[in-house]
Design an enzyme around this catalytic site. Structure first.
Site, mmCIF file in Angstrom:
data_model
loop_
_atom_site.group_PDB
_atom_site.id
_atom_site.type_symbol
_atom_site.label_atom_id
_atom_site.label_comp_id
_atom_site.label_asym_id
_atom_site.label_seq_id
_atom_site.Cartn_x
_atom_site.Cartn_y
_atom_site.Cartn_z
ATOM 1 C CB CYS A 1 0.538 -21.671 6.619
ATOM 2 S SG CYS A 1 1.027 -23.003 7.710
ATOM 3 C CB CYS B 1 -1.070 -33.621 15.209
ATOM 4 S SG CYS B 1 0.155 -34.461 14.186
ATOM 5 C CB CYS C 1 4.370 -29.700 18.058
ATOM 6 S SG CYS C 1 2.937 -29.187 17.103
ATOM 7 C CB SER D 1 5.370 -29.441 5.933
ATOM 8 O OG SER D 1 6.222 -29.610 7.045
ATOM 9 N N GLY E 1 -1.666 -30.547 12.241
ATOM 10 C CA GLY E 1 -1.859 -31.907 11.761
ATOM 11 C C GLY E 1 -0.724 -32.403 10.893
ATOM 12 C CD GLU E 2 2.774 -35.881 8.903
ATOM 13 O OE1 GLU E 2 3.567 -35.111 9.474
ATOM 14 O OE2 GLU E 2 2.845 -36.125 7.670
ATOM 15 C CD GLU F 1 -3.697 -21.948 15.375
ATOM 16 O OE1 GLU F 1 -3.852 -21.980 16.599
ATOM 17 O OE2 GLU F 1 -2.578 -21.824 14.837
ATOM 18 C CB CYS G 1 6.390 -33.216 17.652
ATOM 19 S SG CYS G 1 6.318 -34.081 16.077
ATOM 20 C CG ASN H 1 7.316 -19.075 18.268
ATOM 21 O OD1 ASN H 1 7.643 -18.286 19.143
ATOM 22 N ND2 ASN H 1 6.394 -18.799 17.364
ATOM 23 C CB CYS I 1 1.276 -24.933 13.870
ATOM 24 S SG CYS I 1 1.943 -26.436 14.552
ATOM 25 C CB SER J 1 9.409 -31.763 10.161
ATOM 26 O OG SER J 1 8.566 -30.753 9.680
ATOM 27 C CG LEU J 2 16.342 -34.191 9.358
ATOM 28 C CD1 LEU J 2 15.854 -35.564 8.956
ATOM 29 C CD2 LEU J 2 17.571 -33.795 8.534
ATOM 30 C CG HIS J 3 12.484 -30.878 13.553
ATOM 31 N ND1 HIS J 3 12.517 -29.884 12.598
ATOM 32 C CD2 HIS J 3 11.173 -31.125 13.772
ATOM 33 C CE1 HIS J 3 11.283 -29.551 12.272
ATOM 34 N NE2 HIS J 3 10.440 -30.286 12.952
HETATM 35 N N1 SAH Z 1 2.962 -32.107 10.735
HETATM 36 C C1 SAH Z 1 3.748 -31.517 9.711
HETATM 37 C C2 SAH Z 1 3.241 -30.161 9.287
HETATM 38 C C3 SAH Z 1 2.719 -29.277 10.358
HETATM 39 S S1 SAH Z 1 3.873 -28.703 11.571
HETATM 40 C C4 SAH Z 1 5.197 -31.436 10.130
HETATM 41 O O1 SAH Z 1 5.499 -31.696 11.284
HETATM 42 O O2 SAH Z 1 6.023 -31.171 9.250
HETATM 43 C C5 SAH Z 1 4.643 -27.424 10.649
HETATM 44 C C6 SAH Z 1 5.991 -26.993 11.152
HETATM 45 O O3 SAH Z 1 5.846 -26.249 12.368
HETATM 46 C C7 SAH Z 1 6.930 -28.150 11.443
HETATM 47 O O4 SAH Z 1 8.154 -28.025 10.762
HETATM 48 C C8 SAH Z 1 7.096 -28.058 12.929
HETATM 49 O O5 SAH Z 1 8.319 -28.550 13.309
HETATM 50 C C9 SAH Z 1 6.916 -26.567 13.209
HETATM 51 N N2 SAH Z 1 6.659 -26.299 14.631
HETATM 52 C C10 SAH Z 1 5.871 -26.965 15.486
HETATM 53 N N3 SAH Z 1 5.942 -26.418 16.734
HETATM 54 C C11 SAH Z 1 6.803 -25.379 16.646
HETATM 55 C C12 SAH Z 1 7.298 -24.427 17.583
HETATM 56 N N4 SAH Z 1 6.917 -24.422 18.863
HETATM 57 N N5 SAH Z 1 8.185 -23.498 17.136
HETATM 58 C C13 SAH Z 1 8.564 -23.470 15.835
HETATM 59 N N6 SAH Z 1 8.127 -24.339 14.907
HETATM 60 C C14 SAH Z 1 7.261 -25.288 15.305
HETATM 61 FE FE1 SF4 Z 2 2.001 -33.085 14.351
HETATM 62 FE FE2 SF4 Z 2 3.724 -31.618 12.868
HETATM 63 FE FE3 SF4 Z 2 3.039 -30.861 15.399
HETATM 64 FE FE4 SF4 Z 2 4.574 -33.000 15.020
HETATM 65 S S1 SF4 Z 2 5.072 -30.879 14.477
HETATM 66 S S2 SF4 Z 2 2.797 -32.901 16.417
HETATM 67 S S3 SF4 Z 2 3.720 -33.867 13.146
HETATM 68 S S4 SF4 Z 2 1.687 -30.995 13.648
#
Ligand code: SAH
Ligand code: SF4
Length: 358
Positions: A114, A121, A128, A203, A171-172, A88, A125, A302, A345, A226-228
């Site tokens: 983006c 990946c 995700c 990111s 992806g990372e 995507e 997470c 989301n 994503c 991506s601290l969270h």
């Molecule tokens: N892997 C990298 C970049 C891709 S993810 C990373 O994790 O930073 C890009 C962003 O999308 C990240 O900040 C991730 O936390 C966010 N993301 C993933 N799933 C999500 C969801 N369900 N709702 C909102 N943001 C999300």
């Molecule tokens: Fe991979 Fe980023 Fe999704 Fe985590 S949030 S699984 S690092 S794409």
């Protein structure tokens, strides 16, 4: 095996393949400025060379499998790669064009792309959707570059028009660092798309050692972390890799990262209802980031069918934001661009699977 794409090459590499070397510059011009669809259209390149290139290389490794446009102008693409896999890419309109009283454009619209760096990946997470499908493969440098080229072309954005890139798709990025770095260099090339490092943001979920490596490469790019979460137990629940690269190690790596003095490191904080949306977390976040030129971007979780977490309340988001601002941090709430089109994503791909298209 399908043919490699010519977009995999930096101009310098191309100059060792096509002789004399100035042909590389011409070919770059045809690809990145003229947006040609075939080698055949490269008129000042000798016919034999055009034929040879067409036999060996793909000019564009992506085809548009699906395209969804949101009311706010966000467009989400599902691209098919040469091996049939999909990724995507999202085209975001950040600012509308500004006009003067006579209707002339005063300031052009601003766009951000983006971009994905992997199919799937490895990081896994828990929040995700991309993670749910596991890891398939890295994208090549050319497949990363192609996403920017393809959306620029599809939206008729003239070659000279600037845009920003965020590596925040599937992806990372730091798990595919070599190809990412090469793609960044190709995208920066002034005879190519000419997107400077400061317009590109990587990111990462926080692989501390690779943040250092990226910094040492001196590409001039920004990073977003991506601290969270502000404590390791919750962060490990959300991002299992946090066991190996904990919060302290990430903060140390950020402190070592070369940042433009006028810029800030972005910290993304995914807000999940009843998990990390409380003021105690906001307080810890202020402490954690003290002394760092940081900007915090709060993101609404989301939800998707089957997701374990819930979207936070707007009031809690705002309260969290206000606390950070009162304590000296820059903080924005990411407005959910494209919310009506499966914005987070991995969601367009999943939807397409459910409908039996891929
Ligand atoms: N892997 C990298 C970049 C891709 S993810 C990373 O994790 O930073 C890009 C962003 O999308 C990240 O900040 C991730 O936390 C966010 N993301 C993933 N799933 C999500 C969801 N369900 N709702 C909102 N943001 C999300
Ligand atoms: Fe991979 Fe980023 Fe999704 Fe985590 S949030 S699984 S690092 S794409």
């Amino acid at each position: 095996m399908s043919k490699p794409t010519i977009l995999d090459y930096t101009k310098e590499e191309l100059a060792t393949i096509v002789k004399p070397a100035f042909r590389a510059k011409q070919i770059f011009g045809w690809i990145y400025h003229q947006y040609v669809d075939s080698f055949e259209e490269m008129q000042n390149i000798p016919k034999a060379m055009r034929q040879e290139l067409a036999e060996k290389y793909l000019l564009m490794p992506l085809t548009i499998l699906r395209k969804e446009e949101a009311k706010d102008g966000t467009i989400k693409y599902l691209f098919e790669l040469p091996d049939g896999k999909t990724v995507e890419t999202v085209w975001l309109k950040m600012k509308d064009a500004q006009y003067d009283d006579e209707g002339n454009v005063e300031q052009e619209a601003k766009y951000t792309v983006c971009v994905s760096t992997q199919v799937g990946c490895k990081v896994g997470c828990s929040f995700c959707l991309t993670a749910k499908g596991g890891f398939t493969r890295d994208l090549t440098a050319g497949e990363i570059v192609a996403q920017v080229l393809a959306v620029k072309k599809d939206n008729d954005l003239a070659a000279h028009r600037r845009l920003n890139i965020v590596y925040m798709g599937m992806g990372e990025p730091l798990d595919n660092l070599d190809n990412l770095a090469k793609a960044i260099r190709i995208l920066k090339d002034e005879e190519g798309l000419s997107i400077s490092g400061k317009r590109q943001t990587v990111s990462t979920s926080g692989i501390s050692t690779k943040i250092d490596k990226l910094g040492q490469m001196d590409l001039g790019v920004h990073i977003a972390i991506s601290l969270h979460a502000v404590d390791d137990a919750l962060r490990t629940e959300l991002i299992p890799m946090n066991k190996a690269y904990n919060i302290a190690s990430i903060i140390e790596a950020v402190r070592r990262f070369p940042i433009d003095t006028r810029k800030r490191v972005m910290f993304e904080y995914l807000v999940i209802k009843n998990k990390n949306d409380d003021l105690a977390s906001a307080k810890k976040l202020v402490k954690l980031l003290s002394g760092i030129k940081a900007k915090v971007n709060l993101i609404y979780f989301n939800p998707y069918p089957g997701s374990d977490y819930q979207r936070p309340e707007r009031a809690d988001m705002v309260e969290f934001q206000e606390y950070l601002i009162q304590h000296g941090l820059l903080c924005t709430i990411r407005d959910s661009k494209g919310i009506d089109i499966s914005a987070a994503c991995g969601q367009l791909k999943e939807k397409t699977k459910e409908e039996g298209i891929i």
